[in-house]
Scaffold this motif. Sequence first.
Motif, PDB file in Angstrom:
ATOM      1  N   SER A 141      -9.825  14.448   7.166  1.00  0.00           N
ATOM      2  CA  SER A 141      -8.983  13.436   7.799  1.00  0.00           C
ATOM      3  C   SER A 141      -9.850  12.255   8.204  1.00  0.00           C
ATOM      4  O   SER A 141     -11.034  12.421   8.495  1.00  0.00           O
ATOM      5  CB  SER A 141      -8.287  14.010   9.037  1.00  0.00           C
ATOM      6  OG  SER A 141      -7.553  12.999   9.704  1.00  0.00           O
ATOM      7  N   VAL A 142      -9.236  11.067   8.236  1.00  0.00           N
ATOM      8  CA  VAL A 142      -9.981   9.867   8.602  1.00  0.00           C
ATOM      9  C   VAL A 142      -9.543   9.315   9.954  1.00  0.00           C
ATOM     10  O   VAL A 142      -9.971   8.235  10.353  1.00  0.00           O
ATOM     11  CB  VAL A 142      -9.850   8.778   7.509  1.00  0.00           C
ATOM     12  CG1 VAL A 142     -10.323   9.306   6.169  1.00  0.00           C
ATOM     13  CG2 VAL A 142      -8.413   8.252   7.389  1.00  0.00           C
ATOM     14  N   THR A 143      -8.699  10.059  10.687  1.00  0.00           N
ATOM     15  CA  THR A 143      -8.299   9.596  12.013  1.00  0.00           C
ATOM     16  C   THR A 143      -9.444   9.818  13.007  1.00  0.00           C
ATOM     17  O   THR A 143     -10.142  10.836  12.939  1.00  0.00           O
ATOM     18  CB  THR A 143      -7.047  10.328  12.521  1.00  0.00           C
ATOM     19  OG1 THR A 143      -7.363  11.694  12.805  1.00  0.00           O
ATOM     20  CG2 THR A 143      -5.917  10.270  11.499  1.00  0.00           C
ATOM     21  N   ARG A 144      -9.605   8.896  13.921  1.00  0.00           N
ATOM     22  CA  ARG A 144     -10.663   9.036  14.928  1.00  0.00           C
ATOM     23  C   ARG A 144     -10.425  10.242  15.829  1.00  0.00           C
ATOM     24  O   ARG A 144     -11.375  10.885  16.279  1.00  0.00           O
ATOM     25  CB  ARG A 144     -10.748   7.764  15.773  1.00  0.00           C
ATOM     26  CG  ARG A 144     -11.415   6.612  15.054  1.00  0.00           C
ATOM     27  CD  ARG A 144     -11.569   5.403  15.955  1.00  0.00           C
ATOM     28  NE  ARG A 144     -12.302   4.345  15.292  1.00  0.00           N
ATOM     29  CZ  ARG A 144     -12.482   3.128  15.794  1.00  0.00           C
ATOM     30  NH1 ARG A 144     -11.989   2.833  16.989  1.00  0.00           N
ATOM     31  NH2 ARG A 144     -13.157   2.212  15.136  1.00  0.00           N
ATOM     32  N   GLN A 145      -9.155  10.540  16.093  1.00  0.00           N
ATOM     33  CA  GLN A 145      -8.856  11.642  17.014  1.00  0.00           C
ATOM     34  C   GLN A 145      -9.399  12.970  16.497  1.00  0.00           C
ATOM     35  O   GLN A 145      -9.897  13.791  17.269  1.00  0.00           O
ATOM     36  CB  GLN A 145      -7.335  11.758  17.218  1.00  0.00           C
ATOM     37  CG  GLN A 145      -6.706  10.555  17.899  1.00  0.00           C
ATOM     38  CD  GLN A 145      -6.131   9.569  16.902  1.00  0.00           C
ATOM     39  OE1 GLN A 145      -6.776   9.256  15.898  1.00  0.00           O
ATOM     40  NE2 GLN A 145      -4.930   9.096  17.172  1.00  0.00           N
ATOM     41  N   TYR A 202       0.807  -1.216   0.000  1.00  0.00           N
ATOM     42  CA  TYR A 202       0.000   0.000   0.000  1.00  0.00           C
ATOM     43  C   TYR A 202       0.845   1.273   0.000  1.00  0.00           C
ATOM     44  O   TYR A 202       0.291   2.372  -0.057  1.00  0.00           O
ATOM     45  CB  TYR A 202      -0.929   0.015   1.214  1.00  0.00           C
ATOM     46  CG  TYR A 202      -1.872  -1.161   1.255  1.00  0.00           C
ATOM     47  CD1 TYR A 202      -2.740  -1.425   0.194  1.00  0.00           C
ATOM     48  CD2 TYR A 202      -1.896  -2.025   2.351  1.00  0.00           C
ATOM     49  CE1 TYR A 202      -3.606  -2.506   0.227  1.00  0.00           C
ATOM     50  CE2 TYR A 202      -2.771  -3.112   2.390  1.00  0.00           C
ATOM     51  CZ  TYR A 202      -3.617  -3.341   1.335  1.00  0.00           C
ATOM     52  OH  TYR A 202      -4.482  -4.415   1.365  1.00  0.00           O
ATOM     53  N   ALA A 203       2.165   1.128   0.063  1.00  0.00           N
ATOM     54  CA  ALA A 203       3.069   2.281   0.104  1.00  0.00           C
ATOM     55  C   ALA A 203       2.654   3.252   1.197  1.00  0.00           C
ATOM     56  O   ALA A 203       2.577   4.463   0.993  1.00  0.00           O
ATOM     57  CB  ALA A 203       3.133   2.976  -1.257  1.00  0.00           C
ATOM     58  N   LEU A 204       2.368   2.696   2.367  1.00  0.00           N
ATOM     59  CA  LEU A 204       1.974   3.482   3.533  1.00  0.00           C
ATOM     60  C   LEU A 204       2.691   2.957   4.772  1.00  0.00           C
ATOM     61  O   LEU A 204       2.914   1.747   4.879  1.00  0.00           O
ATOM     62  CB  LEU A 204       0.468   3.366   3.791  1.00  0.00           C
ATOM     63  CG  LEU A 204      -0.511   4.297   3.092  1.00  0.00           C
ATOM     64  CD1 LEU A 204      -1.929   3.955   3.521  1.00  0.00           C
ATOM     65  CD2 LEU A 204      -0.207   5.748   3.394  1.00  0.00           C
ATOM     66  N   PRO A 205       3.030   3.834   5.716  1.00  0.00           N
ATOM     67  CA  PRO A 205       3.561   3.333   6.988  1.00  0.00           C
ATOM     68  C   PRO A 205       2.500   2.526   7.727  1.00  0.00           C
ATOM     69  O   PRO A 205       1.290   2.790   7.594  1.00  0.00           O
ATOM     70  CB  PRO A 205       3.937   4.611   7.747  1.00  0.00           C
ATOM     71  CG  PRO A 205       3.207   5.717   7.078  1.00  0.00           C
ATOM     72  CD  PRO A 205       2.993   5.303   5.655  1.00  0.00           C
ATOM     73  N   GLY A 206       2.938   1.560   8.519  1.00  0.00           N
ATOM     74  CA  GLY A 206       2.011   0.654   9.179  1.00  0.00           C
ATOM     75  C   GLY A 206       0.970   1.354  10.032  1.00  0.00           C
ATOM     76  O   GLY A 206      -0.200   0.946  10.058  1.00  0.00           O
ATOM     77  N   TRP A 207       1.352   2.406  10.742  1.00  0.00           N
ATOM     78  CA  TRP A 207       0.389   3.059  11.626  1.00  0.00           C
ATOM     79  C   TRP A 207      -0.743   3.714  10.831  1.00  0.00           C
ATOM     80  O   TRP A 207      -1.890   3.750  11.296  1.00  0.00           O
ATOM     81  CB  TRP A 207       1.084   4.074  12.539  1.00  0.00           C
ATOM     82  CG  TRP A 207       1.534   5.349  11.879  1.00  0.00           C
ATOM     83  CD1 TRP A 207       2.732   5.580  11.276  1.00  0.00           C
ATOM     84  CD2 TRP A 207       0.781   6.560  11.778  1.00  0.00           C
ATOM     85  NE1 TRP A 207       2.781   6.860  10.787  1.00  0.00           N
ATOM     86  CE2 TRP A 207       1.609   7.487  11.094  1.00  0.00           C
ATOM     87  CE3 TRP A 207      -0.490   6.954  12.186  1.00  0.00           C
ATOM     88  CZ2 TRP A 207       1.189   8.786  10.811  1.00  0.00           C
ATOM     89  CZ3 TRP A 207      -0.910   8.248  11.908  1.00  0.00           C
ATOM     90  CH2 TRP A 207      -0.080   9.151  11.231  1.00  0.00           C
ATOM     91  N   LEU A 208      -0.436   4.203   9.610  1.00  0.00           N
ATOM     92  CA  LEU A 208      -1.499   4.783   8.777  1.00  0.00           C
ATOM     93  C   LEU A 208      -2.400   3.702   8.184  1.00  0.00           C
ATOM     94  O   LEU A 208      -3.605   3.917   8.006  1.00  0.00           O
ATOM     95  CB  LEU A 208      -0.885   5.628   7.655  1.00  0.00           C
ATOM     96  CG  LEU A 208      -0.756   7.122   7.931  1.00  0.00           C
ATOM     97  CD1 LEU A 208      -0.131   7.831   6.734  1.00  0.00           C
ATOM     98  CD2 LEU A 208      -2.116   7.741   8.255  1.00  0.00           C
ATOM     99  N   ILE A 209      -1.828   2.550   7.872  1.00  0.00           N
ATOM    100  CA  ILE A 209      -2.656   1.423   7.431  1.00  0.00           C
ATOM    101  C   ILE A 209      -3.670   1.085   8.523  1.00  0.00           C
ATOM    102  O   ILE A 209      -4.858   0.860   8.244  1.00  0.00           O
ATOM    103  CB  ILE A 209      -1.778   0.209   7.085  1.00  0.00           C
ATOM    104  CG1 ILE A 209      -0.911   0.502   5.851  1.00  0.00           C
ATOM    105  CG2 ILE A 209      -2.640  -1.036   6.841  1.00  0.00           C
ATOM    106  CD1 ILE A 209       0.109  -0.577   5.541  1.00  0.00           C
TER     107      ILE A 209
END
Length: 417
Positions: free
Chosen positions: A358-362, A138-145
Amino acid sequence: MTASRPTFNPARALAVRVLTRVLTGETFAAPALDAALAEARLPARDAGLATHLVYGTLRYVLLLDAALTPLLRGETPPKARALLLAGAFEKLVLGTPPHAVVSEYVNVARMARLASPALVNAVLRRVARPAETEETRYALPGWLIDVFRRAYGERAEAVLADQLQPQPLWLSLSSAGVRSLEAEGSVVEPGPQGVDRVVLARPLRESAAYRCGQAQPINPASMAVVDALGDVEGRRVLDLAGGAGVKAALLAARGARVTSVDVIARKHEAARANLKRLGLRADLLTHDLTQPLDLPPAPLVLLDAPCTGTGTLRAHPEIKLRLTPEAVEEMAALQARLLPNAAAAVAPGGVLVYSVCSVTRQEGERVLRDFLATHPEFTPEAVPGLEVPHVPAGEGVLTVPEAGLDGFFIARLRRTA
Protein backbone atom coordinates in the motif's frame (compact mmCIF):
# COMPACT_ATOMS: atom_id res chain seq x y z
CA MET A 1 -34.18 -19.12 -47.68
CA THR A 2 -33.48 -18.95 -43.93
CA ALA A 3 -31.80 -15.81 -42.59
CA SER A 4 -28.43 -16.48 -40.94
CA ARG A 5 -28.44 -16.27 -37.16
CA PRO A 6 -26.28 -13.46 -35.73
CA THR A 7 -23.07 -14.60 -34.06
CA PHE A 8 -20.93 -13.14 -31.31
CA ASN A 9 -17.54 -13.76 -29.80
CA PRO A 10 -18.01 -15.82 -26.61
CA ALA A 11 -15.07 -13.94 -25.04
CA ARG A 12 -17.25 -10.85 -24.70
CA ALA A 13 -20.11 -12.71 -23.04
CA LEU A 14 -17.66 -14.35 -20.63
CA ALA A 15 -16.08 -10.98 -19.82
CA VAL A 16 -19.48 -9.43 -19.12
CA ARG A 17 -20.45 -12.26 -16.77
CA VAL A 18 -17.18 -11.93 -14.86
CA LEU A 19 -17.52 -8.15 -14.70
CA THR A 20 -21.05 -8.48 -13.33
CA ARG A 21 -19.80 -10.60 -10.44
CA VAL A 22 -16.88 -8.28 -9.69
CA LEU A 23 -18.83 -5.03 -9.97
CA THR A 24 -21.56 -6.30 -7.62
CA GLY A 25 -18.87 -7.09 -5.03
CA GLU A 26 -19.43 -10.85 -5.20
CA THR A 27 -15.80 -11.71 -5.94
CA PHE A 28 -12.44 -10.42 -7.11
CA ALA A 29 -11.42 -10.35 -10.76
CA ALA A 30 -8.53 -12.83 -10.74
CA PRO A 31 -10.30 -15.88 -9.25
CA ALA A 32 -13.54 -15.18 -11.11
CA LEU A 33 -11.79 -14.85 -14.47
CA ASP A 34 -9.54 -17.87 -13.88
CA ALA A 35 -12.55 -20.04 -13.04
CA ALA A 36 -14.57 -18.81 -16.01
CA LEU A 37 -11.72 -19.36 -18.47
CA ALA A 38 -10.99 -22.83 -17.09
CA GLU A 39 -14.63 -23.81 -17.59
CA ALA A 40 -15.05 -22.21 -21.03
CA ARG A 41 -11.76 -23.49 -22.53
CA LEU A 42 -11.65 -20.66 -25.05
CA PRO A 43 -8.92 -20.53 -27.69
CA ALA A 44 -5.89 -18.54 -26.55
CA ARG A 45 -6.80 -15.48 -28.61
CA ASP A 46 -10.34 -15.33 -27.20
CA ALA A 47 -9.09 -15.92 -23.65
CA GLY A 48 -6.72 -12.99 -24.15
CA LEU A 49 -9.57 -10.78 -25.33
CA ALA A 50 -11.73 -11.71 -22.34
CA THR A 51 -8.85 -10.95 -19.96
CA HIS A 52 -8.16 -7.60 -21.62
CA LEU A 53 -11.84 -6.64 -21.46
CA VAL A 54 -12.24 -7.55 -17.79
CA TYR A 55 -9.14 -5.79 -16.51
CA GLY A 56 -9.32 -2.89 -18.94
CA THR A 57 -12.94 -2.16 -18.09
CA LEU A 58 -12.18 -2.27 -14.36
CA ARG A 59 -9.19 0.05 -14.74
CA TYR A 60 -11.25 2.64 -16.65
CA VAL A 61 -14.62 2.15 -14.97
CA LEU A 62 -14.79 5.63 -13.42
CA LEU A 63 -14.28 7.24 -16.84
CA LEU A 64 -16.74 4.82 -18.46
CA ASP A 65 -19.40 5.45 -15.83
CA ALA A 66 -19.06 9.19 -16.40
CA ALA A 67 -19.62 8.61 -20.12
CA LEU A 68 -22.61 6.30 -19.68
CA THR A 69 -24.51 7.99 -16.84
CA PRO A 70 -26.04 10.84 -18.94
CA LEU A 71 -27.47 8.23 -21.35
CA LEU A 72 -29.20 6.09 -18.74
CA ARG A 73 -32.38 6.64 -16.77
CA GLY A 74 -33.25 4.93 -13.53
CA GLU A 75 -31.37 1.97 -12.15
CA THR A 76 -29.52 -0.15 -14.71
CA PRO A 77 -29.53 -3.91 -14.00
CA PRO A 78 -26.04 -5.23 -13.10
CA LYS A 79 -25.66 -7.39 -16.21
CA ALA A 80 -26.70 -4.54 -18.49
CA ARG A 81 -24.33 -2.15 -16.74
CA ALA A 82 -21.41 -4.57 -17.09
CA LEU A 83 -22.18 -5.08 -20.79
CA LEU A 84 -22.42 -1.36 -21.47
CA LEU A 85 -19.18 -0.70 -19.58
CA ALA A 86 -17.33 -3.32 -21.63
CA GLY A 87 -18.75 -1.94 -24.87
CA ALA A 88 -17.85 1.62 -23.89
CA PHE A 89 -14.33 0.45 -23.02
CA GLU A 90 -13.88 -1.02 -26.49
CA LYS A 91 -15.26 2.06 -28.21
CA LEU A 92 -13.69 4.83 -26.09
CA VAL A 93 -10.41 3.29 -24.95
CA LEU A 94 -9.46 0.49 -27.32
CA GLY A 95 -10.72 2.34 -30.38
CA THR A 96 -12.68 -0.59 -31.80
CA PRO A 97 -14.75 0.77 -34.74
CA PRO A 98 -18.10 2.03 -33.40
CA HIS A 99 -20.22 -0.03 -35.80
CA ALA A 100 -18.38 -3.19 -34.75
CA VAL A 101 -18.85 -2.39 -31.05
CA VAL A 102 -22.58 -1.83 -31.48
CA SER A 103 -23.04 -4.97 -33.59
CA GLU A 104 -21.02 -7.24 -31.28
CA TYR A 105 -22.61 -6.10 -28.03
CA VAL A 106 -26.15 -6.07 -29.39
CA ASN A 107 -25.60 -9.69 -30.40
CA VAL A 108 -24.12 -10.52 -26.99
CA ALA A 109 -27.12 -8.91 -25.30
CA ARG A 110 -29.57 -10.82 -27.48
CA MET A 111 -27.97 -14.27 -27.58
CA ALA A 112 -26.59 -14.41 -24.04
CA ARG A 113 -29.70 -12.67 -22.64
CA LEU A 114 -27.64 -10.16 -20.67
CA ALA A 115 -29.45 -6.94 -21.53
CA SER A 116 -32.05 -5.32 -23.76
CA PRO A 117 -30.64 -5.22 -27.33
CA ALA A 118 -32.51 -1.96 -27.96
CA LEU A 119 -30.91 -0.33 -24.90
CA VAL A 120 -27.45 -1.52 -25.88
CA ASN A 121 -27.90 -0.28 -29.44
CA ALA A 122 -29.12 3.16 -28.36
CA VAL A 123 -26.48 3.73 -25.68
CA LEU A 124 -23.39 2.42 -27.45
CA ARG A 125 -24.19 4.41 -30.59
CA ARG A 126 -24.25 7.64 -28.59
CA VAL A 127 -21.65 7.11 -25.87
CA ALA A 128 -18.69 9.50 -26.10
CA ARG A 129 -15.78 10.49 -23.88
CA PRO A 130 -16.90 12.73 -21.02
CA ALA A 131 -15.39 16.11 -20.24
CA GLU A 132 -11.97 15.56 -18.72
CA THR A 133 -11.49 15.96 -15.01
CA GLU A 134 -8.71 14.59 -12.82
CA GLU A 135 -10.96 11.69 -11.85
CA THR A 136 -11.75 10.75 -15.46
CA ARG A 137 -8.15 11.30 -16.60
CA TYR A 138 -6.77 8.81 -14.09
CA ALA A 139 -9.98 6.81 -13.52
CA LEU A 140 -9.48 7.19 -9.78
CA PRO A 141 -11.53 8.82 -7.02
CA GLY A 142 -10.12 12.17 -5.95
CA TRP A 143 -9.05 11.05 -2.49
CA LEU A 144 -6.90 8.26 -4.00
CA ILE A 145 -5.32 10.71 -6.43
CA ASP A 146 -4.33 12.75 -3.37
CA VAL A 147 -2.82 9.62 -1.76
CA PHE A 148 -0.55 9.06 -4.77
CA ARG A 149 0.44 12.73 -4.92
CA ARG A 150 1.44 12.72 -1.24
CA ALA A 151 3.40 9.53 -1.74
CA TYR A 152 5.28 10.36 -4.95
CA GLY A 153 5.35 14.15 -5.31
CA GLU A 154 6.64 15.20 -8.71
CA ARG A 155 6.60 11.58 -9.92
CA ALA A 156 2.90 11.20 -9.14
CA GLU A 157 1.52 12.15 -12.56
CA ALA A 158 3.55 9.44 -14.31
CA VAL A 159 2.66 6.93 -11.59
CA LEU A 160 -1.06 7.70 -11.85
CA ALA A 161 -1.06 7.35 -15.63
CA ASP A 162 0.81 4.06 -15.39
CA GLN A 163 -1.92 2.49 -13.23
CA LEU A 164 -4.10 2.34 -16.36
CA GLN A 165 -1.61 0.19 -18.28
CA PRO A 166 -1.94 -3.62 -18.51
CA GLN A 167 -0.03 -5.59 -15.90
CA PRO A 168 2.94 -7.51 -17.33
CA LEU A 169 3.77 -11.05 -16.25
CA TRP A 170 6.73 -11.19 -13.87
CA LEU A 171 8.38 -14.53 -13.11
CA SER A 172 11.22 -15.64 -10.88
CA LEU A 173 12.90 -18.23 -13.11
CA SER A 174 15.69 -20.74 -12.80
CA SER A 175 18.18 -20.90 -15.69
CA ALA A 176 16.43 -24.05 -16.84
CA GLY A 177 13.11 -22.20 -16.67
CA VAL A 178 14.40 -19.43 -18.93
CA ARG A 179 15.65 -21.97 -21.47
CA SER A 180 12.39 -23.91 -21.33
CA LEU A 181 10.19 -20.85 -21.87
CA GLU A 182 12.34 -19.56 -24.72
CA ALA A 183 12.25 -23.00 -26.36
CA GLU A 184 8.44 -22.75 -26.34
CA GLY A 185 8.60 -19.35 -28.05
CA SER A 186 8.11 -17.13 -25.01
CA VAL A 187 10.04 -13.86 -24.73
CA VAL A 188 12.03 -13.45 -21.49
CA GLU A 189 13.45 -10.04 -20.56
CA PRO A 190 15.58 -9.61 -17.42
CA GLY A 191 14.11 -7.22 -14.84
CA PRO A 192 14.99 -5.79 -11.42
CA GLN A 193 15.48 -7.92 -8.31
CA GLY A 194 16.31 -10.92 -10.52
CA VAL A 195 12.71 -11.17 -11.72
CA ASP A 196 12.07 -11.56 -15.45
CA ARG A 197 9.37 -9.89 -17.53
CA VAL A 198 7.80 -12.54 -19.74
CA VAL A 199 5.50 -12.65 -22.76
CA LEU A 200 4.22 -16.20 -22.89
CA ALA A 201 3.73 -18.34 -25.96
CA ARG A 202 1.16 -20.44 -24.08
CA PRO A 203 -0.78 -20.15 -20.81
CA LEU A 204 1.56 -20.15 -17.82
CA ARG A 205 0.14 -23.27 -16.18
CA GLU A 206 0.57 -25.17 -19.45
CA SER A 207 4.25 -24.26 -19.75
CA ALA A 208 6.88 -26.86 -18.91
CA ALA A 209 8.74 -24.33 -16.75
CA TYR A 210 5.73 -23.85 -14.48
CA ARG A 211 4.81 -27.53 -14.31
CA CYS A 212 8.40 -28.50 -13.48
CA GLY A 213 8.74 -25.93 -10.69
CA GLN A 214 11.13 -23.64 -12.58
CA ALA A 215 8.88 -20.56 -12.52
CA GLN A 216 7.23 -18.56 -9.73
CA PRO A 217 5.06 -15.50 -10.43
CA ILE A 218 6.08 -12.52 -8.29
CA ASN A 219 6.32 -8.78 -8.83
CA PRO A 220 9.85 -7.35 -8.48
CA ALA A 221 8.65 -4.98 -5.74
CA SER A 222 7.42 -7.99 -3.79
CA MET A 223 10.76 -9.69 -4.36
CA ALA A 224 12.43 -6.59 -2.91
CA VAL A 225 10.61 -7.38 0.35
CA VAL A 226 12.21 -10.84 0.38
CA ASP A 227 15.61 -9.36 -0.47
CA ALA A 228 15.27 -6.91 2.44
CA LEU A 229 15.94 -9.80 4.84
CA GLY A 230 19.46 -10.20 3.43
CA ASP A 231 21.25 -13.55 3.48
CA VAL A 232 18.85 -16.24 4.73
CA GLU A 233 20.72 -19.43 3.88
CA GLY A 234 20.62 -21.89 6.77
CA ARG A 235 18.78 -19.40 8.98
CA ARG A 236 15.37 -19.64 10.63
CA VAL A 237 12.82 -17.23 9.16
CA LEU A 238 9.28 -16.45 10.31
CA ASP A 239 7.07 -15.41 7.38
CA LEU A 240 4.12 -13.74 9.11
CA ALA A 241 0.79 -13.11 7.38
CA GLY A 242 2.29 -15.33 4.71
CA GLY A 243 -0.91 -15.88 2.72
CA ALA A 244 -0.47 -18.43 -0.06
CA GLY A 245 3.20 -18.79 0.82
CA VAL A 246 4.88 -17.27 -2.24
CA LYS A 247 7.51 -15.46 -0.16
CA ALA A 248 7.93 -18.56 2.01
CA ALA A 249 8.71 -20.57 -1.14
CA LEU A 250 11.25 -18.02 -2.36
CA LEU A 251 12.93 -17.97 1.06
CA ALA A 252 13.01 -21.77 1.13
CA ALA A 253 14.60 -21.75 -2.32
CA ARG A 254 17.41 -19.63 -0.84
CA GLY A 255 18.05 -22.20 1.87
CA ALA A 256 16.06 -20.70 4.74
CA ARG A 257 14.23 -22.78 7.34
CA VAL A 258 10.83 -21.15 7.01
CA THR A 259 7.72 -21.13 9.14
CA SER A 260 4.86 -19.39 7.34
CA VAL A 261 2.00 -18.13 9.54
CA ASP A 262 -1.46 -17.02 8.45
CA VAL A 263 -4.88 -16.76 10.08
CA ILE A 264 -6.74 -18.34 7.13
CA ALA A 265 -6.19 -22.09 7.07
CA ARG A 266 -7.24 -22.58 3.43
CA LYS A 267 -4.36 -20.37 2.28
CA HIS A 268 -2.03 -23.07 3.57
CA GLU A 269 -3.57 -25.48 1.06
CA ALA A 270 -2.44 -23.21 -1.79
CA ALA A 271 0.96 -22.76 -0.14
CA ARG A 272 1.36 -26.52 0.27
CA ALA A 273 0.48 -27.17 -3.38
CA ASN A 274 2.89 -24.48 -4.59
CA LEU A 275 5.73 -25.75 -2.41
CA LYS A 276 5.17 -29.25 -3.76
CA ARG A 277 5.25 -27.96 -7.35
CA LEU A 278 8.54 -26.19 -6.63
CA GLY A 279 10.06 -29.15 -4.79
CA LEU A 280 10.47 -27.11 -1.59
CA ARG A 281 9.33 -27.38 2.00
CA ALA A 282 8.28 -25.01 4.77
CA ASP A 283 6.34 -25.32 7.99
CA LEU A 284 2.83 -23.85 7.89
CA LEU A 285 1.05 -22.55 10.99
CA THR A 286 -2.50 -21.22 11.36
CA HIS A 287 -2.56 -18.41 13.90
CA ASP A 288 -4.27 -15.07 14.51
CA LEU A 289 -1.41 -12.56 14.62
CA THR A 290 -3.43 -10.13 16.70
CA GLN A 291 -2.43 -12.53 19.47
CA PRO A 292 1.18 -13.25 20.55
CA LEU A 293 3.00 -16.09 18.82
CA ASP A 294 3.98 -19.13 20.86
CA LEU A 295 7.21 -19.78 18.94
CA PRO A 296 10.88 -19.43 19.85
CA PRO A 297 12.27 -16.03 18.73
CA ALA A 298 13.85 -16.11 15.26
CA PRO A 299 16.82 -14.16 13.86
CA LEU A 300 14.79 -13.09 10.83
CA VAL A 301 11.11 -12.12 10.82
CA LEU A 302 9.07 -10.83 7.91
CA LEU A 303 5.67 -9.23 8.40
CA ASP A 304 4.12 -8.52 5.02
CA ALA A 305 0.94 -7.30 6.64
CA PRO A 306 -2.59 -7.42 5.23
CA CYS A 307 -3.35 -4.01 3.72
CA THR A 308 -5.60 -2.06 1.36
CA GLY A 309 -3.53 -2.99 -1.69
CA THR A 310 -3.33 0.55 -3.09
CA GLY A 311 0.09 -0.28 -4.51
CA THR A 312 -1.42 -3.01 -6.71
CA LEU A 313 -4.20 -1.15 -8.51
CA ARG A 314 -2.83 -2.09 -11.92
CA ALA A 315 -3.19 -5.80 -11.19
CA HIS A 316 -6.27 -5.49 -8.95
CA PRO A 317 -8.21 -2.48 -10.28
CA GLU A 318 -11.43 -3.46 -8.48
CA ILE A 319 -9.79 -2.30 -5.24
CA LYS A 320 -10.32 1.35 -6.16
CA LEU A 321 -14.05 0.75 -6.60
CA ARG A 322 -14.50 -0.62 -3.07
CA LEU A 323 -11.95 1.18 -0.94
CA THR A 324 -12.82 4.12 1.33
CA PRO A 325 -10.70 6.43 3.50
CA GLU A 326 -12.34 4.83 6.52
CA ALA A 327 -11.17 1.39 5.40
CA VAL A 328 -7.60 2.70 5.21
CA GLU A 329 -7.77 3.77 8.86
CA GLU A 330 -9.26 0.42 9.86
CA MET A 331 -6.50 -1.49 8.10
CA ALA A 332 -3.81 0.71 9.65
CA ALA A 333 -5.29 -0.04 13.07
CA LEU A 334 -5.06 -3.78 12.35
CA GLN A 335 -1.43 -3.46 11.24
CA ALA A 336 -0.64 -1.54 14.42
CA ARG A 337 -1.87 -4.58 16.39
CA LEU A 338 0.14 -7.07 14.30
CA LEU A 339 3.50 -5.30 14.31
CA PRO A 340 4.24 -5.54 18.07
CA ASN A 341 3.48 -9.28 18.02
CA ALA A 342 5.80 -9.73 15.06
CA ALA A 343 8.47 -7.71 16.88
CA ALA A 344 8.17 -9.92 19.96
CA ALA A 345 9.12 -12.90 17.78
CA VAL A 346 12.50 -11.36 16.81
CA ALA A 347 15.56 -12.67 18.65
CA PRO A 348 17.99 -10.10 20.15
CA GLY A 349 20.27 -8.86 17.38
CA GLY A 350 17.79 -10.09 14.78
CA VAL A 351 16.06 -8.34 11.90
CA LEU A 352 12.40 -7.47 11.38
CA VAL A 353 11.15 -6.48 7.92
CA TYR A 354 7.76 -4.75 7.86
CA SER A 355 6.03 -4.27 4.52
CA VAL A 356 2.63 -3.51 3.02
CA CYS A 357 1.60 -3.37 -0.65
CA SER A 358 0.00 0.00 0.00
CA VAL A 359 1.13 3.56 -0.64
CA THR A 360 -1.00 5.28 2.02
CA ARG A 361 0.95 7.03 4.76
CA GLN A 362 -1.32 5.58 7.43
CA GLU A 363 -0.43 1.97 6.65
CA GLY A 364 3.30 2.38 6.15
CA GLU A 365 5.00 5.47 7.50
CA ARG A 366 2.57 6.17 10.36
CA VAL A 367 2.26 2.59 11.64
CA LEU A 368 6.03 2.31 11.76
CA ARG A 369 6.51 5.74 13.36
CA ASP A 370 4.08 4.91 16.16
CA PHE A 371 5.68 1.51 16.69
CA LEU A 372 9.20 2.93 16.99
CA ALA A 373 8.00 5.53 19.50
CA THR A 374 7.11 2.73 21.92
CA HIS A 375 9.79 0.16 20.99
CA PRO A 376 13.22 1.79 21.42
CA GLU A 377 14.88 -1.63 21.22
CA PHE A 378 14.37 -1.51 17.43
CA THR A 379 16.55 0.63 15.17
CA PRO A 380 15.78 1.31 11.49
CA GLU A 381 18.39 0.21 8.94
CA ALA A 382 18.79 0.87 5.24
CA VAL A 383 16.86 -1.60 3.09
CA PRO A 384 19.49 -3.70 1.27
CA GLY A 385 19.46 -4.92 -2.31
CA LEU A 386 16.96 -2.42 -3.69
CA GLU A 387 17.03 -2.40 -7.49
CA VAL A 388 13.47 -1.18 -8.07
CA PRO A 389 12.87 2.59 -8.17
CA HIS A 390 11.96 3.91 -4.72
CA VAL A 391 11.46 7.07 -2.69
CA PRO A 392 12.00 7.70 1.04
CA ALA A 393 8.98 7.30 3.32
CA GLY A 394 9.73 8.10 6.94
CA GLU A 395 11.98 5.33 8.29
CA GLY A 396 11.26 3.14 5.28
CA VAL A 397 10.95 3.37 1.51
CA LEU A 398 8.15 3.26 -1.04
CA THR A 399 8.76 1.43 -4.30
CA VAL A 400 7.52 3.39 -7.31
CA PRO A 401 4.68 1.62 -9.17
CA GLU A 402 5.74 2.39 -12.73
CA ALA A 403 6.57 0.12 -15.67
CA GLY A 404 4.61 -2.77 -14.24
CA LEU A 405 6.00 -2.57 -10.69
CA ASP A 406 3.87 -2.59 -7.56
CA GLY A 407 3.98 0.00 -4.79
CA PHE A 408 5.32 -1.38 -1.50
CA PHE A 409 6.27 0.24 1.77
CA ILE A 410 9.35 -1.58 3.10
CA ALA A 411 11.22 -1.04 6.36
CA ARG A 412 14.06 -3.03 7.94
CA LEU A 413 14.58 -2.89 11.70
CA ARG A 414 17.33 -4.32 13.91
CA ARG A 415 16.55 -5.49 17.44
CA THR A 416 19.35 -4.18 19.61
CA ALA A 417 18.26 -5.80 22.87
